[in-house]
Write a protein that holds these residues in place. Structure first.
Motif, PDB file in Angstrom:
ATOM      1  N   ARG A  79      14.494  -2.757  -6.134  1.00 30.56           N
ATOM      2  CA  ARG A  79      14.742  -1.834  -5.019  1.00 30.56           C
ATOM      3  C   ARG A  79      13.492  -1.018  -4.677  1.00 30.56           C
ATOM      4  NH1 ARG A  79      19.779  -0.378  -3.329  1.00 30.56           N
ATOM      5  NH2 ARG A  79      19.069   1.761  -3.033  1.00 30.56           N
ATOM      6  N   SER A  80      12.580  -0.879  -5.625  1.00 33.78           N
ATOM      7  CA  SER A  80      11.344  -0.139  -5.358  1.00 33.78           C
ATOM      8  C   SER A  80      10.315  -0.992  -4.625  1.00 33.78           C
ATOM      9  CB  SER A  80      10.740   0.366  -6.669  1.00 33.78           C
ATOM     10  OG  SER A  80      10.170  -0.701  -7.404  1.00 33.78           O
ATOM     11  N   GLY A  81      10.568  -2.305  -4.533  1.00 32.27           N
ATOM     12  CA  GLY A  81       9.651  -3.209  -3.861  1.00 32.27           C
ATOM     13  C   GLY A  81       8.568  -3.778  -4.749  1.00 32.27           C
ATOM     14  N   GLU A  82       8.641  -3.506  -6.052  1.00 33.83           N
ATOM     15  CA  GLU A  82       7.645  -4.028  -6.986  1.00 33.83           C
ATOM     16  C   GLU A  82       8.090  -5.382  -7.546  1.00 33.83           C
ATOM     17  OE1 GLU A  82       4.790  -2.856  -7.466  1.00 33.83           O
ATOM     18  OE2 GLU A  82       4.847  -0.778  -6.789  1.00 33.83           O
ATOM     19  N   SER A  83       7.179  -6.048  -8.252  1.00 35.15           N
ATOM     20  CA  SER A  83       7.449  -7.364  -8.807  1.00 35.15           C
ATOM     21  C   SER A  83       8.289  -7.258 -10.079  1.00 35.15           C
ATOM     22  CB  SER A  83       6.135  -8.084  -9.125  1.00 35.15           C
ATOM     23  OG  SER A  83       6.368  -9.256  -9.885  1.00 35.15           O
ATOM     24  N   VAL A  84       9.496  -7.799 -10.031  1.00 31.12           N
ATOM     25  CA  VAL A  84      10.364  -7.790 -11.207  1.00 31.12           C
ATOM     26  C   VAL A  84       9.770  -8.684 -12.300  1.00 31.12           C
ATOM     27  CG1 VAL A  84      12.669  -8.352 -12.075  1.00 31.12           C
ATOM     28  CG2 VAL A  84      12.399  -7.322  -9.804  1.00 31.12           C
ATOM     29  N   ALA A  85       9.182  -9.804 -11.903  1.00 35.82           N
ATOM     30  CA  ALA A  85       8.602 -10.735 -12.879  1.00 35.82           C
ATOM     31  C   ALA A  85       7.449 -10.086 -13.633  1.00 35.82           C
ATOM     32  CB  ALA A  85       8.125 -11.999 -12.171  1.00 35.82           C
ATOM     33  N   LEU A  86       6.560  -9.396 -12.921  1.00 33.86           N
ATOM     34  CA  LEU A  86       5.431  -8.745 -13.568  1.00 33.86           C
ATOM     35  C   LEU A  86       5.913  -7.602 -14.472  1.00 33.86           C
ATOM     36  CD1 LEU A  86       2.393  -8.465 -13.923  1.00 33.86           C
ATOM     37  CD2 LEU A  86       2.353  -6.975 -11.907  1.00 33.86           C
ATOM     38  N   PHE A  87       6.897  -6.867 -14.010  1.00 32.18           N
ATOM     39  CA  PHE A  87       7.441  -5.779 -14.817  1.00 32.18           C
ATOM     40  C   PHE A  87       8.073  -6.322 -16.097  1.00 32.18           C
ATOM     41  CE2 PHE A  87      10.231  -2.358 -16.089  1.00 32.18           C
ATOM     42  CZ  PHE A  87       9.516  -1.213 -15.764  1.00 32.18           C
ATOM     43  N   ALA A  88       8.753  -7.466 -15.994  1.00 30.61           N
ATOM     44  CA  ALA A  88       9.370  -8.083 -17.165  1.00 30.61           C
ATOM     45  C   ALA A  88       8.321  -8.455 -18.211  1.00 30.61           C
ATOM     46  CB  ALA A  88      10.174  -9.312 -16.747  1.00 30.61           C
ATOM     47  N   ASP A  89       7.175  -8.963 -17.756  1.00 27.81           N
ATOM     48  CA  ASP A  89       6.110  -9.308 -18.700  1.00 27.81           C
ATOM     49  C   ASP A  89       5.530  -8.064 -19.358  1.00 27.81           C
ATOM     50  OD1 ASP A  89       6.410 -11.968 -18.347  1.00 27.81           O
ATOM     51  OD2 ASP A  89       4.407 -12.350 -17.550  1.00 27.81           O
ATOM     52  N   CYS A  90       5.436  -6.968 -18.617  1.00 34.18           N
ATOM     53  CA  CYS A  90       4.963  -5.716 -19.202  1.00 34.18           C
ATOM     54  C   CYS A  90       5.958  -5.199 -20.237  1.00 34.18           C
ATOM     55  CB  CYS A  90       4.762  -4.659 -18.114  1.00 34.18           C
ATOM     56  SG  CYS A  90       3.404  -5.021 -16.978  1.00 34.18           S
ATOM     57  N   LEU A  91       7.222  -5.493 -20.023  1.00 28.86           N
ATOM     58  CA  LEU A  91       8.283  -4.985 -20.890  1.00 28.86           C
ATOM     59  C   LEU A  91       8.462  -5.818 -22.155  1.00 28.86           C
ATOM     60  CD1 LEU A  91      10.605  -2.887 -21.076  1.00 28.86           C
ATOM     61  CD2 LEU A  91      12.043  -4.552 -19.872  1.00 28.86           C
ATOM     62  N   ALA A  92       8.088  -7.095 -22.114  1.00 26.80           N
ATOM     63  CA  ALA A  92       8.414  -8.015 -23.203  1.00 26.80           C
ATOM     64  C   ALA A  92       7.986  -7.514 -24.587  1.00 26.80           C
ATOM     65  CB  ALA A  92       7.816  -9.391 -22.911  1.00 26.80           C
ATOM     66  N   PRO A  93       6.704  -7.215 -24.833  1.00 29.15           N
ATOM     67  CA  PRO A  93       6.336  -6.728 -26.171  1.00 29.15           C
ATOM     68  C   PRO A  93       6.927  -5.366 -26.492  1.00 29.15           C
ATOM     69  CG  PRO A  93       4.453  -6.611 -24.679  1.00 29.15           C
ATOM     70  CD  PRO A  93       5.527  -7.344 -23.962  1.00 29.15           C
ATOM     71  N   ALA A  94       7.204  -4.569 -25.461  1.00 24.43           N
ATOM     72  CA  ALA A  94       7.811  -3.249 -25.679  1.00 24.43           C
ATOM     73  C   ALA A  94       9.235  -3.386 -26.203  1.00 24.43           C
ATOM     74  CB  ALA A  94       7.785  -2.443 -24.389  1.00 24.43           C
ATOM     75  N   LEU A  95       9.979  -4.354 -25.676  1.00 25.48           N
ATOM     76  CA  LEU A  95      11.329  -4.592 -26.169  1.00 25.48           C
ATOM     77  C   LEU A  95      11.314  -5.024 -27.625  1.00 25.48           C
ATOM     78  CD1 LEU A  95      13.153  -6.438 -23.229  1.00 25.48           C
ATOM     79  CD2 LEU A  95      13.625  -4.162 -24.131  1.00 25.48           C
ATOM     80  N   LEU A  96      10.380  -5.894 -27.971  1.00 25.00           N
ATOM     81  CA  LEU A  96      10.286  -6.366 -29.355  1.00 25.00           C
ATOM     82  C   LEU A  96       9.898  -5.226 -30.292  1.00 25.00           C
ATOM     83  CD1 LEU A  96      10.908  -9.059 -30.570  1.00 25.00           C
ATOM     84  CD2 LEU A  96       8.498  -9.687 -30.387  1.00 25.00           C
ATOM     85  N   LEU A  97       9.049  -4.325 -29.822  1.00 27.29           N
ATOM     86  CA  LEU A  97       8.688  -3.145 -30.618  1.00 27.29           C
ATOM     87  C   LEU A  97       9.911  -2.261 -30.842  1.00 27.29           C
ATOM     88  CD1 LEU A  97       6.580  -1.310 -31.965  1.00 27.29           C
ATOM     89  CD2 LEU A  97       6.149  -0.304 -29.706  1.00 27.29           C
ATOM     90  N   ALA A  98      10.713  -2.067 -29.800  1.00 23.54           N
ATOM     91  CA  ALA A  98      11.929  -1.257 -29.927  1.00 23.54           C
ATOM     92  C   ALA A  98      12.900  -1.888 -30.918  1.00 23.54           C
ATOM     93  CB  ALA A  98      12.588  -1.096 -28.564  1.00 23.54           C
ATOM     94  N   GLN A  99      13.032  -3.201 -30.879  1.00 26.15           N
ATOM     95  CA  GLN A  99      13.930  -3.885 -31.804  1.00 26.15           C
ATOM     96  C   GLN A  99      13.446  -3.738 -33.244  1.00 26.15           C
ATOM     97  OE1 GLN A  99      14.452  -7.218 -28.408  1.00 26.15           O
ATOM     98  NE2 GLN A  99      14.832  -7.983 -30.465  1.00 26.15           N
ATOM     99  N   ALA A 100      12.132  -3.786 -33.441  1.00 31.20           N
ATOM    100  CA  ALA A 100      11.583  -3.625 -34.784  1.00 31.20           C
ATOM    101  C   ALA A 100      11.912  -2.245 -35.340  1.00 31.20           C
ATOM    102  CB  ALA A 100      10.070  -3.843 -34.759  1.00 31.20           C
ATOM    103  N   ILE A 101      11.645  -1.216 -34.560  1.00 30.71           N
ATOM    104  CA  ILE A 101      11.901   0.150 -35.022  1.00 30.71           C
ATOM    105  C   ILE A 101      13.401   0.390 -35.180  1.00 30.71           C
ATOM    106  CG2 ILE A 101      11.665   2.591 -34.435  1.00 30.71           C
ATOM    107  CD1 ILE A 101       9.109   1.846 -32.914  1.00 30.71           C
ATOM    108  N   GLY A 102      14.190  -0.106 -34.245  1.00 28.04           N
ATOM    109  CA  GLY A 102      15.622   0.116 -34.269  1.00 28.04           C
ATOM    110  C   GLY A 102      16.305  -0.465 -35.493  1.00 28.04           C
ATOM    111  N   ARG A 103      15.735  -1.496 -36.101  1.00 24.78           N
ATOM    112  CA  ARG A 103      16.347  -2.103 -37.276  1.00 24.78           C
ATOM    113  C   ARG A 103      16.407  -1.147 -38.459  1.00 24.78           C
ATOM    114  NH1 ARG A 103      20.066  -5.236 -35.801  1.00 24.78           N
ATOM    115  NH2 ARG A 103      19.439  -7.229 -34.901  1.00 24.78           N
ATOM    116  N   TRP A 104      15.567  -0.119 -38.470  1.00 28.28           N
ATOM    117  CA  TRP A 104      15.653   0.855 -39.555  1.00 28.28           C
ATOM    118  C   TRP A 104      16.921   1.689 -39.440  1.00 28.28           C
ATOM    119  CZ3 TRP A 104      13.008   0.851 -43.935  1.00 28.28           C
ATOM    120  CH2 TRP A 104      11.842   0.087 -43.976  1.00 28.28           C
TER     121      TRP A 104
END
Length: 298
Positions: free
Chosen positions: A116-141
């Motif tokens: 809805r903001s007019g930005e690239s969802v695909a590019l944003f998803a790639d920026c998010l990918a390692p961040a999600l994995l980092l969150a999952q790592a920390i969240g496991r504690w």
């Protein structure tokens, strides 16, 4: 195996009392994981010319939807493990968040905000990918605080000690307590996910990945690890063909994400920027218009 000395201790409690307030460490751990993910995703997005405001707006909606989706997945697939109270389906402080539902709902909500903001969802998803994995790592504690997500009994030096209250019934001795140590699956996933963060960042640095190819690699990497994790887990789970339900979910996602990455990266014909420029379809350079297009006089 009675009388074992704890080799990897579990916390005596998962809560901290401050006056009349009870703080659940499971929730604090998830909060730290969310902040870390927003920070990494924001740094990566702004380096590509984006702004922090979009990251924060996507995070607000994505986190809220992710928690709903994660709990909904757990309620649907593990309804027999819920606390036997009317508030059982809502008791997220007791644990029980299905990562698949969280990622699905969170990414859909965040993707809508980005779209809805007019930005690239695909590019944003790639920026998010390692961040999600980092969150999952920390969240496991958070699972460590709740004494959950452990596997089969083991004599390895990093075996996890479990209190009698959380010990599987076939390892309970009322006189001595829990008679075994167990595989600390939360610790295995923590290490595995951190390695994955490094690998995703390295792949992005060494190779030209078309968005959202990096997100597809994230899904494939995590799903691959879950195949082995599900072989060690002993907590109750529905089964299909003698395998845990989450094993099949991980297998389907692994095959689908790898297939998509191969097709998107190597098979699908993408528009050639040089030919596009020659055809005159590239917008001219210069500052953007400051007034709506419909109000510009000829």
């Amino acid at each position: 195996m009675a009388g074992l000395v704890a080799t990897f201790p579990s916390p005596s409690t998962g809560t901290i009392d401050i006056g009349p307030l009870t703080i659940h460490m499971y929730g604090i751990t998830l909060l730290v994981a969310i902040v870390a993910a927003i920070a990494l995703a924001g740094i990566r997005w702004t380096r590509r010319g984006g702004d922090w405001d979009l990251v924060l707006r996507a995070a607000v909606w994505g986190v809220a939807a992710g928690i709903v989706g994660a709990r909904l997945y757990h309620v649907i697939t593990s309804h027999d493990q819920l606390p036997d109270h009317w508030w059982g389906p809502f008791a997220v402080w007791e644990g029980g968040l299905g990562i698949w539902g969280g990622i699905l709902f969170g990414c859909i909500a965040g993707g809508i905000v980005v779209w809805r903001s007019g930005e690239s969802v695909a590019l944003f998803a790639d920026c998010l990918a390692p961040a999600l994995l980092l969150a999952q790592a920390i969240g496991r504690w958070g699972n460590w605080w709740n004494q959950e997500l452990f596997g089969k009994a083991t004599s390895l030096p990093w075996g996890l000690d479990i209190d009698l209250e959380h010990c599987p019934s076939n390892y309970v001795d009322l006189s001595t307590g829990c008679t075994a140590n167990f595989h600390p699956i939360f610790l295995y996933e923590f290490v595995y996910d951190l390695v994955g963060v490094g690998l995703l960042l390295l792949v992005e640095r060494l190779f030209r990945i078309r968005p959202p190819g990096l997100f597809a690699l994230y899904v494939a990497f995590y799903s691959f690890g879950r195949l082995f994790e599900e072989q060690l887990r002993i907590d109750p789970s529905h089964e299909l063909f003698h395998e845990r339900l989450n094993f099949w979910v991980a297998l389907v996602l692994l095959v689908a994400s790898v297939a998509f990455f191969v097709w998107w990266q190597f098979i699908r014909k993408h528009r050639d920027p040089a030919r596009t420029a020659a055809a005159g379809t590239v917008p001219p350079s210069g500052p953007a218009m400051a007034v709506p297009k419909g109000r510009v006089r000829p």
